[in-house]
Each structure stands twice: as structure tokens, then as C-alpha cells.
Write an enzyme that holds these catalytic residues in place. Structure first.
Site, mmCIF file in Angstrom:
data_model
loop_
_atom_site.group_PDB
_atom_site.id
_atom_site.type_symbol
_atom_site.label_atom_id
_atom_site.label_comp_id
_atom_site.label_asym_id
_atom_site.label_seq_id
_atom_site.Cartn_x
_atom_site.Cartn_y
_atom_site.Cartn_z
ATOM 1 N N ARG A 261 0.847 -1.197 0.000
ATOM 2 C CA ARG A 261 0.000 0.000 0.000
ATOM 3 C C ARG A 261 0.878 1.241 0.000
ATOM 4 N NH1 ARG A 261 -5.010 -1.958 3.962
ATOM 5 N NH2 ARG A 261 -5.285 -3.907 2.824
ATOM 6 N N ARG A 276 2.176 1.837 10.483
ATOM 7 C CA ARG A 276 1.715 2.042 9.111
ATOM 8 C C ARG A 276 2.876 1.712 8.187
ATOM 9 N NH1 ARG A 276 -2.694 4.713 7.171
ATOM 10 N NH2 ARG A 276 -3.146 5.359 9.264
ATOM 11 N N GLU A 348 -6.064 -1.366 14.591
ATOM 12 C CA GLU A 348 -6.846 -2.195 13.682
ATOM 13 C C GLU A 348 -5.969 -3.308 13.113
ATOM 14 O OE1 GLU A 348 -8.516 -0.127 10.346
ATOM 15 O OE2 GLU A 348 -8.769 -2.002 9.228
ATOM 16 N N SER A 351 -10.356 -6.557 9.303
ATOM 17 C CA SER A 351 -11.559 -5.910 8.828
ATOM 18 C C SER A 351 -12.354 -7.006 8.140
ATOM 19 C CB SER A 351 -11.143 -4.826 7.835
ATOM 20 O OG SER A 351 -12.105 -3.838 7.726
ATOM 21 N N ARG A 389 0.230 -5.037 12.718
ATOM 22 C CA ARG A 389 -0.240 -4.530 14.017
ATOM 23 C C ARG A 389 -0.324 -5.657 15.042
ATOM 24 N NH1 ARG A 389 -3.692 -1.075 10.924
ATOM 25 N NH2 ARG A 389 -2.569 0.803 10.386
#
Length: 422
Positions: A261, A276, A348, A351, A389
RNA sequence: GGAGAGGUGACCGAGUGGUUGAAGGUGCACGCUUGGAAAGCGUGUGUAGGGUUACACCUACCGAGGGUUCGAAUCCCUCUCUCUCCGCCA
């Protein structure tokens, strides 16, 4: 992609639903184009019908030795007219399709209405925040002291956000991936997939990354291929342009991939360590279901993701995302957030979403029962889980006063029985 | 990267530019036959869009996109994928 017929028949209802995601969306142009398109389509088809019957008549006439020149001349004009109408039609079609592809999915009725992440609702949690008799170190300090993570060298090789795992760290990463894959395939009934890490435009469009998120992805221009931001892309696209036998559903796949990403526009936020990154590892769960089963399947999928955190003994909470925080393709999403003792907040790490028929319509993924018509199926997916994470929480939660890490029992079989990293 | 061969319905496989949505076969579904089954016989068996209360009907689709023609699965161009050989290579 939303069903055009649904937009045509109940535009206010669709618009109301869309506005809970983004109040700026509108359908006016799509509807206006639709009316014009139907007009032109009918004209074109009428002309084509005429051409077909006349062409046949011309063949008959010529066979009978008659002079067909005048009729041929007349048909030449019809042909030109068809070309003109079809040209307009194509233009309108493309414009309408483009607008349609940029419309997000509508939220499921059960999703809490809200504007942004502040309106998400906590719907569950597990475990407790760990209590330490010493000041817990953060994952960067731990990783550096134990010489298992090397961010500076990753930055030298590729850039910031490209982590290097070393020694026990590398092995730990591999252990986590294997543990998760074994859990999902052996215990939860998923079939393992090892997918390509690059995907083409069609695939990216079907799952919804394109056309809107092109800037967020790494792009190999020469080959027009994109580095996958999630294994959702290749795995969901496994059945693009296919009709599955009804009895084969639900189809469940679990697959590992590296995920890439660009995180464009997020500079300055969460820049430290794993919070991140541009490349991370993830085991993704994907399911293809009958429409009536997708609600139930989402709960089940969420449970499969949660099980990973439970077995690793990590405290987490579950959020139901509000309408405004749902992703483009999602109709309903649960986020799993794992507790980071050093950060003092939840991160997070999964998802889980249902896309209802949105991706399936974009990618023409259907099923057919014996004797029945093909129907659009539903797709769902969830991280099961992302390691970045997760490893933050794991190192921080399982650290000991001496600066070492206790390997969670569930991972020991995957670490050759290793109990401590020190 | 170079040379060649090829992509037709669930599958196999025909297809001289003119009712070819597509022969034939297999498979599948239903029916007849049978004590039951097999065999045999008969009928049916694509998708999408438009249209209709519902039918009817119309249009498109033979890897994809353009072109030629009154008319294209059939002719031309581009792309793509598969296979074979050569080259390169982890």
C-alpha cells in the site's frame, strides 16, 4: 456496482442509502443517461431488425435473378444510420458505466448511521488490558534490543515502511503466518490459496480498488499490473466471469500474501515502526455465498478472525463500522482492534466485510442451481489476520521485565518449541 | 524475445459470406418403454439486453476490440490467451 435496474426503479431509496455513506453522491446524470440510452437502444434495435429482414430478402431476390441494387442502396443508408446511433449509444454507455463504477455500495440496513470513525460502535471485546510490574517497552524498542526487527535497513533497501525481520523475528513472522493458515484451513474449513501478488486492471476493478484508488497502489506501468493491497483481490477474482454450481456454495478460501500500500497522503500519521507500513503480511479469508447466507456468514467470518487473537492471548475489541466509515465496496464491516500496551490504544488488525452483490456484479460472479437461472452471488472477506499490528501487540503484550519475549504457546510448535526470545 | 499452430455452446467437434444461436455427437432434464434398471425411442436443453400483466416478439454474443459488406463464426487489421520449437533465465 449497484444494479442499474434498482437505481431506475427506486432512485430515492438508493440515494437515501448512499447519502448515509457520502452526502455528496448523486444519481441525476446516471438517470438522465439511462433515459437517453433506452431510446437510442430501441432505435438501434429496430433498425437492425429491418436490416436483418431486408438482407435476407436481398439474398432471395438475387437468387431469383432480380436486380437488388436499389434495395442494397437503401440498406446502405440504414447501415450508416445504425453506425451513427451505435456510436452515440456507445458514448453514453461508457459514460454511464463509468459513473456506475464510481458509486459505492449501499450500507446494510443494520449498519449504524454515522459520519466517521468516531461514530463506530463497539460490539464486543475479549480479554483484559495486560498489567505490567514494569514500564512496558514499545515494539520498536523491543525489536531493536532483541535484534529481530530492522527498520533502518529496510528503509535503505526500499524506503521507509518496508520492514526487515531478522533471526527470531523472521521466524516469528513465519510462525504466525503458518499458525493462522493452519487454523483457518484445518479447523475452520477454508481451502488454502497461494495467489499472485500482482493483478491486472480488470481484477482491481472487480473488487473495487479501481477506478477510484489507483493512487493508493503500486503500479508496474510497463505491464499495467498492480501490486495487490490485499489477497482479497486475487482470491475474489478467482471466480470472476464464472458461474458456480449452486451446490458448491459456500466456497471458502484462505490465502497468505504480502500486501502493498502506498499510503499516499498519510505522511506524518503513525509513522513509527509497524503502525503504518507499505508492505505487510496477511492471511485473508474470502467466502462466496448465496445471497440469503451472507449475513450469517459475516458473523461466522468475524469469529474465525477473532479466534486468532484469542489463541495468541491478545486483548481486543470489535467495532461495527458506521455508514460513513465503510469502505467503497463494503455493505457492512466489523473491525477487530488489538490492544497495544505501549501505545495505550487499540490498533486495527482485521476488517471483516460483506460486499453483498457489489463485487460479484462488477466481476460477474454467479451461481446456478440445477434447472435454475444464474444468479449473482455474494462475496465476503476478512483479514485472518494482518501481522503488522498483530506483531506490535504480541511483542508488547508478551514482553517480560528482562526485555525478552515469551512466545505464546500457540506459536511454539511453529518455532521449533522455542519458548522465549531473548 | 523469435518462429509456428490454435481459441466455436456444459464437453467433443463441423462450419463454400446469405434464416447458423450455430450440423453431428456426448452429457444433462423430462416423457414413453420396463417388474426395476440398462439399452432403445421421443421431446427439450446458452447468456445478456429490450419488450410484454404474462406470453409472443426483437437485438447482441462463435477469445477481445476495430474494419470491409446490403449481409460476417466465415474476409482484413490490432490485441489477448493456450500449445509446440528456439533463445534467455530463478
Amino acid at each position: 456496482m449497484l444494479d442499474l435496474r434498482r437505481i431506475r426503479e427506486a432512485p430515492e431509496e438508493v440515494l437515501r442509502a448512499l447519502h448515509t455513506k457520502n452526502p455528496n453522491l448523486e444519481l441525476d446524470e446516471i438517470l438522465a443517461l439511462d433515459a437517453r440510452r433506452l431510446n437510442l437502444l430501441q432505435e438501434s434495435e429496430k433498425l437492425k431488425a429491418l436490416r436483418n429482414t431486408e438482407s435476407r430478402a436481398i439474398a432471395e431476390a438475387q437468387k431469383a435473378g432480380q436486380d437488388a441494387a436499389p434495395r442494397i442502396a437503401a440498406m446502405r443508408e440504414v447501415g450508416d444510420r445504425i453506425k451513427a446511433v451505435d456510436g452515440d449509444l456507445k458514448e453514453i454507455d461508457e459514460r454511464q458505466h463509468d459513473l456506475l463504477m464510481r458509486l459505492p455500495n449501499t450500507p446494510h440496513p443494520a449498519v449504524p448511521v454515522g459520519r466517521d470513525e468516531r461514530d463506530n460502535v463497539e460490539v464486543g471485546s475479549w480479554g483484559e488490558k495486560p498489567v505490567f510490574t514494569f514500564t512496558p517497552r514499545n515494539h520498536l524498542e523491543l525489536g531493536e534490543a532483541l535484534d529481530i526487527l530492522d527498520f533502518p535497513r529496510g528503509a535503505k533497501i526500499a524506503g521507509s515502511g518496508f520492514p526487515v525481520y531478522k533471526g527470531a523475528g523472521a521466524r516469528l513472522e513465519r510462525a504466525i503466518i503458518n499458525f493462522m493458515l493452519d487454523l483457518q484451513t484445518l479447523e475452520h474449513g477454508y481451502t488454502e490459496i497461494f495467489p499472485p501478488f500482482l493483478a491486472n486492471r480488470e481484477s482491481m476493478t472487480a473488487t473495487g480498488q479501481l477506478p477510484k484508488m489507483e493512487e493508493d497502489m503500486y503500479h508496474a506501468v510497463k505491464d499495467d499490473l498492480f501490486a495487490i493491497p490485499t489477497a482479497e483481490v486475487p482470491i475474489t477474482n478467482l471466480h470472476r466471469d464464472e458461474v458456480l454450481p449452486g451446490e458448491s456454495l459456500p466456497v471458502r478460501y484462505a490465502g497468505y500474501s504480502a500486501c502493498f500500500r502506498r499510503e499516499a497522503g498519510s505522511y506524518g500519521k503513525d509513522v513509527r515502526g509497524f503502525l503504518r507500513v507499505h508492505q505487510f503480511n496477511k492471511v485473508e479469508l474470502v467466502q462466496f455465498t448465496r445471497p440469503e447466507d451472507s449475513d450469517r456468514t459475516l458473523e461466522e467470518l468475524r469469529g474465525h478472525a477473532e479466534e486468532v487473537l484469542r489463541r495468541l492471548g491478545l486483548h481486543y475489541r470489535v467495532l461495527a463500522l458506521c455508514t460513513g466509515d465503510l469502505s467503497f465496496s463494503s455493505a457492512r464491516t466489523y473491525d477487530l482492534e488489538v490492544w497495544s500496551p505501549a501505545e495505550g490504544r487499540y490498533l486495527e488488525c482485521s476488517s471483516c466485510s460483506t460486499f453483498t452483490d457489489f463485487q460479484a456484479r462488477r466481476g460477474s460472479m454467479r451461481f446456478k442451481d440445477k434447472g435454475g437461472k444464474p444468479q449473482i452471488l455474494h462475496t465476503l472477506n476478512g483479514s485472518g489476520l494482518a501481522t503488522s499490528r498483530l506483531i506490535v501487540a504480541l511483542l508488547e503484550t508478551w514482553q517480560t521485565a528482562d526485555g525478552g519475549i515469551t512466545v505464546p504457546p500457540a506459536l511454539r510448535p511453529y518455532m521449533g518449541g522455542l519458548e522465549r526470545i531473548a
